[in-house]
Design an enzyme around this catalytic site. Structure first.
Site, PDB file in Angstrom:
ATOM      1  CB  SER A  41      -0.917   0.022   1.228  1.00 22.48           C
ATOM      2  OG  SER A  41      -0.152   0.007   2.415  1.00 22.48           O
TER       3      SER A  41
ATOM      4  CG  ASP B  85      -3.959   5.864   6.397  1.00 18.43           C
ATOM      5  OD1 ASP B  85      -2.796   5.570   6.764  1.00 18.43           O
ATOM      6  OD2 ASP B  85      -4.509   5.300   5.438  1.00 18.43           O
TER       7      ASP B  85
ATOM      8  CG  HIS C  11      -0.690   4.321   4.328  1.00 16.37           C
ATOM      9  ND1 HIS C  11      -1.901   3.797   4.715  1.00 16.37           N
ATOM     10  CD2 HIS C  11       0.006   3.302   3.783  1.00 16.37           C
ATOM     11  CE1 HIS C  11      -1.939   2.508   4.418  1.00 16.37           C
ATOM     12  NE2 HIS C  11      -0.797   2.174   3.849  1.00 16.37           N
TER      13      HIS C  11
END
Ligand SMILES: *[C@@H]1O[C@H](CO)[C@@H](O)[C@H](O)[C@H]1NC(C)=O
Ligand SMILES: *[C@@H]1O[C@H](CO)[C@@H](O)[C@H](O)[C@H]1NC(C)=O
Ligand SMILES: *[C@@H]1O[C@H](CO)[C@@H](O)[C@H](O)[C@H]1NC(C)=O
Ligand SMILES: *[C@@H]1O[C@H](CO)[C@@H](O)[C@H](O)[C@H]1NC(C)=O
Length: 350
Positions: free
Chosen positions: A35, A325, A328
Site C-alpha cells: 500500500s 492515516d 501511511h
C-alpha cells in the site's frame, strides 16, 4: 535536513532537471509491493483494503481518490517527477495502462501484499508472484510495441522499485498467532528474505538490472501501531522498531549477497527508516507539528475503509501532519522521503 543534505539534494535536482532536457533519466519505472506504493490496483480486486473514496486523494493533482493510500502524492510519485517523467506509472489493472502509455513503466503494487505469500492471500491482494506474472505480460506488450532490441534496453535500464514487508508484520505477523507463536521476528524475517531474494533473482532473469528496495519504516511509530501495541502510552513501540531495524539489517546483508551473485546488477537499499524516524521524533525541524496523530479521523487507527468521508475528526489541512492515516505518511512527508530517496538512489541513475 541539514545544510549539506539540502545542498546535495538541490544539486541533484538541478542536475536531474538540466540533464533530462525533457527526456526522463531512465526509460521506465516499474513498481512492486504494497500500500505504500499502490496507485489503484486494489480498486480492481475483491479486497476490502482499498482507498478509492474520499478523503483519500483530496490533495492529489486531480483532487480525486485514485486508490493511493494518501491525501496526495506517494513518495514514488515524487520520484517519478524527479526522474523527469511527465506522468506516473499507471496501475497495471487500470484502464490507463494501455497502448504506448505502458512503455515508460507500470505499477503492479497491491495494498496488503508482502513478501510472505499468505499475507496477500489473507486480504485478497496481488501476491508478489502475481505481480511478477503481470510484469512478464507487460514485458511482452513492450516487445510487441518496440521490438526485442529496444525492449531489452528498456528492461535493463529501467528502474524497478520494491516496497514490501510492512504488511507482513503489521497486518499479519503481529496479529496472527499462527505466525508469532511459531516464529520469532528474526525467523519470520528470514522467511521474508528468501522471498525477497527469489523476487530479485526473477527480475534479474527477466533482464532487469536496476533495482531499488525500500527498508521497513519505523513500524513502532505508525499511529495505528502505537494505538494497537503501545499499551496506552503515546510513544513509539520500541519492540516493533527493534524488529524493523533487525529486518533492515538482514535486507542489507541479503542485498549485498545478491549483488555479488548477479553480475551487472545495480541494487540499492533505500533507507526510509531513518528519514521517517527523524520526521516523527523531530517534526518541527522539517516544518511539521503533528507526528503522533494522523490526519484522517481520530488519527489513531483509521486506514482504508475506516478512513472515510464520515470519519469524525479528520483534519482540514494535512500539510503539517507526518501521517495521513494510521499507517501511511501524508503527501508532505512523502515529499521529504522522496528527496531522501533521490540522494540515496544516485547509483541507479548513473
Ligand atoms: C478497474 O476498475 C475501474 C473502476 O474502479 C473500472 O472503471 C475499470 O474498467 C476496471 N478495469 C479493469 C481492467 O477491470
Ligand atoms: C528502436 O530504437 C531505435 C534507436 O533508438 C529507434 O530509432 C526506433 O524508432 C525504435 N523502434 C521503435 C519501434 O520504437
Ligand atoms: C547498509 O549497509 C551499509 C554499509 O554496508 C550502510 O552504510 C547502510 O547504512 C546500511 N543500511 C541500512 C538500512 O542498514
Ligand atoms: C495548509 O497549510 C499550509 C501550511 O501551513 C498552507 O501553506 C496551505 O495553504 C494550507 N492549505 C489549505 C488548503 O488551507
Amino acid at each position: 535536513m541539514d545544510f549539506l543534505t539540502s545542498l546535495l539534494c538541490g544539486f541533484l535536482l538541478a542536475m536531474v532537471f538540466s540533464v533530462s532536457n525533457g527526456d526522463p533519466l531512465v526509460p521506465a519505472l516499474c513498481i512492486f509491493g504494497d500500500s505504500v506504493v499502490d496507485v489503484g490496483n486494489n480498486n480492481n480486486l475483491s479486497t476490502l483494503i482499498k482507498a478509492n473514496f474520499p478523503p483519500y486523494g483530496r490533495d492529489f493533482v486531480t483532487h480525486k481518490p485514485t486508490g493511493r493510500f494518501c491525501n496526495g502524492k506517494l513518495a514514488t510519485d515524487f520520484t517519478a517527477e524527479y526522474l523527469g517523467f511527465t506522468s506516473y506509472p499507471p496501475a497495471y489493472l487500470n484502464r490507463e495502462a494501455r497502448g504506448k502509455r505502458v512503455l515508460t513503466g507500470v505499477n503492479f503494487a497491491s495494498a496488503a501484499s508482502g513478501y510472505y505469500e499468505r499475507t496477500a492471500r489473507l486480504f485478497r491482494a496481488l501476491t508478489l508472484k502475481h505481480q511478477l506474472k503481470y510484469y512478464k505480460l507487460w514485458q511482452r506488450k513492450v516487445v510487441n510495441l518496440v521490438g526485442r532490441t529496444n525492449a531489452t534496453n528498456i528492461f535493463s535500464r529501467g528502474i524497478h522499485l520494491i516496497s514490501a514487508g510492512s504488511s507482513d508484520f503489521m497486518q499479519n505477523y503481529y496479529i496472527n498467532p499462527l505466525l508469532n507463536r511459531v516464529y520469532s521476528p528474526d525467523q519470520f524475517s528470514d522467511i521474508l528474505m528468501k522471498s525477497y531474494s527469489t523476487f530479485v533473482q526473477n527480475l534479474y532473469d527477466l533482464g532487469a538490472r536496476r533495482i531499488g528496495v525500500t527498508t521497513l519504516p519505523p513500524t513502532g511509530c505508525l499511529p495505528a501501531a502505537i494505538t494497537l501495541f503501545g499499551r496506552g502510552t503515546n510513544e513509539c513501540v520500541a519492540k516493533l522498531n527493534k524488529d524493523a531495524i533487525s529486518f533492515n539489517k538482514k535486507l542489507n546483508r541479503t542485498s549485498q549477497k545478491l549483488k555479488s551473485k548477479l553480475p551487472g546488477i545495480k541494487l540499492v537499499v533505500f533507507d526510509i527508516y531513518q528519514p521517517l524516524f527523524d520526521l516523527i521524533t523531530k517534526p518541527a525541524e522539517s516544518g511539521f507539528f503533528e507526528s503522533r496523530k494522523a490526519c484522517c479521523g481520530t488519527g489513531t487507527l483509521e486506514t482504508s475503509f475506516l478512513c472515510n468521508a464520515r470519519s469524525i475528526g479528520t483534519c482540514s489541512n494535512a500539510t503539517n501532519y507526518v501521517f495521513w492515516d494510521g499507517f501511511h505518511p501524508s503527501q508532505s512527508a512523502n515529499e521529504k522521503l522522496a528527496q531522501s530517496l533521490l540522494e540515496q538512489g544516485f547509483d541507479l541513475i548513473s
